[in-house]
Design a protein around this motif. Sequence first.
Motif, PDB file in Angstrom:
ATOM      1  N   ALA A  50      -0.672 -11.838   5.574  1.00 26.44           N
ATOM      2  CA  ALA A  50      -1.487 -10.387   5.614  1.00 26.44           C
ATOM      3  C   ALA A  50      -0.768  -9.305   5.980  1.00 26.44           C
ATOM      4  N   THR A  51      -1.060  -8.112   5.384  1.00 31.03           N
ATOM      5  CA  THR A  51      -0.744  -6.426   4.886  1.00 31.03           C
ATOM      6  C   THR A  51      -2.105  -6.673   5.768  1.00 31.03           C
ATOM      7  N   ALA A  52      -1.550  -5.103   7.139  1.00 31.34           N
ATOM      8  CA  ALA A  52      -2.971  -4.539   8.107  1.00 31.34           C
ATOM      9  C   ALA A  52      -2.420  -3.188   8.480  1.00 31.34           C
ATOM     10  N   ILE A  53      -4.004  -2.548   8.581  1.00 33.71           N
ATOM     11  CA  ILE A  53      -3.383  -1.422   9.008  1.00 33.71           C
ATOM     12  C   ILE A  53      -4.318  -1.477   9.883  1.00 33.71           C
ATOM     13  N   THR A  54      -4.350  -0.677  11.298  1.00 43.36           N
ATOM     14  CA  THR A  54      -5.281  -0.595  12.219  1.00 43.36           C
ATOM     15  C   THR A  54      -5.594   0.307  12.362  1.00 43.36           C
ATOM     16  N   ILE A  55      -6.306   1.107  12.858  1.00 42.67           N
ATOM     17  CA  ILE A  55      -6.859   2.656  13.667  1.00 42.67           C
ATOM     18  C   ILE A  55      -7.002   2.091  14.881  1.00 42.67           C
ATOM     19  N   THR A  56      -6.317   3.111  15.753  1.00 42.21           N
ATOM     20  CA  THR A  56      -6.759   3.094  16.907  1.00 42.21           C
ATOM     21  C   THR A  56      -6.251   4.024  17.923  1.00 42.21           C
ATOM     22  N   HIS A  57      -6.633   4.120  19.279  1.00 43.89           N
ATOM     23  CA  HIS A  57      -6.437   4.934  20.306  1.00 43.89           C
ATOM     24  C   HIS A  57      -5.807   4.047  20.941  1.00 43.89           C
ATOM     25  N   ASP A  58      -6.249   2.633  21.286  1.00 49.41           N
ATOM     26  CA  ASP A  58      -5.789   2.411  22.818  1.00 49.41           C
ATOM     27  C   ASP A  58      -4.748   1.953  22.927  1.00 49.41           C
ATOM     28  N   MET A  59      -3.508   2.509  23.437  1.00 49.34           N
ATOM     29  CA  MET A  59      -2.088   2.482  23.508  1.00 49.34           C
ATOM     30  C   MET A  59      -1.622   1.220  23.817  1.00 49.34           C
ATOM     31  N   ILE A  88       0.765  -0.794  -0.419  1.00 47.13           N
ATOM     32  CA  ILE A  88       0.432   0.272   0.199  1.00 47.13           C
ATOM     33  C   ILE A  88       0.715   0.918   0.076  1.00 47.13           C
ATOM     34  N   GLU A  89       0.351   2.698  -1.072  1.00 48.31           N
ATOM     35  CA  GLU A  89       1.461   3.321  -1.168  1.00 48.31           C
ATOM     36  C   GLU A  89       0.473   5.012  -0.894  1.00 48.31           C
ATOM     37  N   LEU A  90       0.501   6.120  -0.238  1.00 50.41           N
ATOM     38  CA  LEU A  90      -0.155   6.874  -0.504  1.00 50.41           C
ATOM     39  C   LEU A  90       0.717   7.874  -0.581  1.00 50.41           C
ATOM     40  N   ARG A  91       0.737   8.650  -2.006  1.00 47.60           N
ATOM     41  CA  ARG A  91       1.336   9.678  -2.175  1.00 47.60           C
ATOM     42  C   ARG A  91       0.782  11.057  -2.820  1.00 47.60           C
ATOM     43  N   ASN A 120       1.468  11.250   2.995  1.00 51.64           N
ATOM     44  CA  ASN A 120       2.398  10.132   2.279  1.00 51.64           C
ATOM     45  C   ASN A 120       2.097   8.719   3.545  1.00 51.64           C
ATOM     46  N   LEU A 121       2.566   7.554   3.006  1.00 50.66           N
ATOM     47  CA  LEU A 121       2.431   6.476   3.451  1.00 50.66           C
ATOM     48  C   LEU A 121       2.771   5.356   2.785  1.00 50.66           C
ATOM     49  N   THR A 122       3.837   4.442   3.630  1.00 44.53           N
ATOM     50  CA  THR A 122       3.739   3.839   2.551  1.00 44.53           C
ATOM     51  C   THR A 122       3.523   2.267   3.570  1.00 44.53           C
ATOM     52  N   VAL A 123       2.636   1.303   2.971  1.00 40.75           N
ATOM     53  CA  VAL A 123       2.715  -0.014   4.633  1.00 40.75           C
ATOM     54  C   VAL A 123       3.159  -1.002   3.456  1.00 40.75           C
ATOM     55  N   THR A 124       4.427  -1.742   3.923  1.00 43.52           N
ATOM     56  CA  THR A 124       5.107  -3.275   2.732  1.00 43.52           C
ATOM     57  C   THR A 124       4.344  -4.851   3.700  1.00 43.52           C
ATOM     58  N   SER A 125       3.673  -5.112   2.136  1.00 43.03           N
ATOM     59  CA  SER A 125       3.850  -6.984   2.217  1.00 43.03           C
ATOM     60  C   SER A 125       3.714  -7.580   3.264  1.00 43.03           C
ATOM     61  N   GLY A 126       3.129  -7.469   4.216  1.00 43.72           N
ATOM     62  CA  GLY A 126       2.898  -8.535   6.030  1.00 43.72           C
ATOM     63  C   GLY A 126       3.169  -7.646   6.875  1.00 43.72           C
ATOM     64  N   GLU A 127       2.936  -6.980   6.876  1.00 39.97           N
ATOM     65  CA  GLU A 127       2.905  -6.081   7.609  1.00 39.97           C
ATOM     66  C   GLU A 127       1.961  -4.870   8.468  1.00 39.97           C
ATOM     67  N   SER A 128       2.332  -4.679   9.644  1.00 37.83           N
ATOM     68  CA  SER A 128       1.464  -4.864  10.285  1.00 37.83           C
ATOM     69  C   SER A 128       1.247  -3.481  10.898  1.00 37.83           C
ATOM     70  N   MET A 129       0.397  -2.179   9.970  1.00 37.77           N
ATOM     71  CA  MET A 129       0.609  -1.210  10.363  1.00 37.77           C
ATOM     72  C   MET A 129      -0.249  -0.344  11.390  1.00 37.77           C
TER      73      MET A 129
END
Length: 248
Positions: A188-197, A2-5, A21-30
């Motif tokens: 899998a490649t994952a993107i999580t959005i959270t407030h929970d540290m 995933i790449e946002l430019r 701008n953000l890059t998420v590599t394959s298999g990464e948990s961002m």
Amino acid sequence: MIELRDVHKAFGSNHVLRGLNLTVTSGESMVVIGGSGSGKSVLLKNILGLIQPDQGKILIDGQDVTQLPRDAFLARFGMLFQGGALFDSLPVWQNVAFRLLRGSLKRTWDEAREIAIEKLRRVGLGPDVADRFPAELSGGMQKRVSLARAIAAGPEIIFFDEPTTGLDPIMAGVINDLIREIVTEMGATAITITHDMTSVRAIADRVAMLHNGKMRWVGPIAELDTCGDPYVTQFVSGSPDGPIETLR
């Protein structure tokens, strides 16, 4: 993967994303962190093509998302929604197998049910749950069903939107562990959005701090507490004092 430019998105005079701008590599948990209203959900909606950026490019595996066939494109994604978003009128197994009963991924009912029961087992729920309705389940069980649905079609990319919202600390820990295990297991490649540290520390390979429409800091989870960025430090510590404006 995933790449946002230089992604921009505004709603009228409200400029939510300002050259992101953000890059998420394959298999990464961002894991993406940031205050309420910082644009985290808008970020996901842009990647999924639910809304279009005003400027910039979004690439999935090197391909512009606006040029990809919608059905095949969306089939690559799984999604765990913040509120679970289960269909009240469908039994649990049909919720889990929802995509497998429709569209390009369509299976027979027997095949779909078998897959659903296997995915329920993977998240710690027995086959006796399959024919219940969501209203008959606790909040933690509903979240597990939602997780089973997110992985049912074997997606390459999974989004988790505030996965532990509304859960007690013990169940939140269980969900965090399941997410970490499943993402690793599936590759899998994952993107999580959270407030929970606590979730951030349990799930992330890398962390991105979204503030004022841009990525303020991106780095490995091991550097989160020592990155030296005052915005990150304030957010992680939960302090009312710092560069992030708060209502007093």
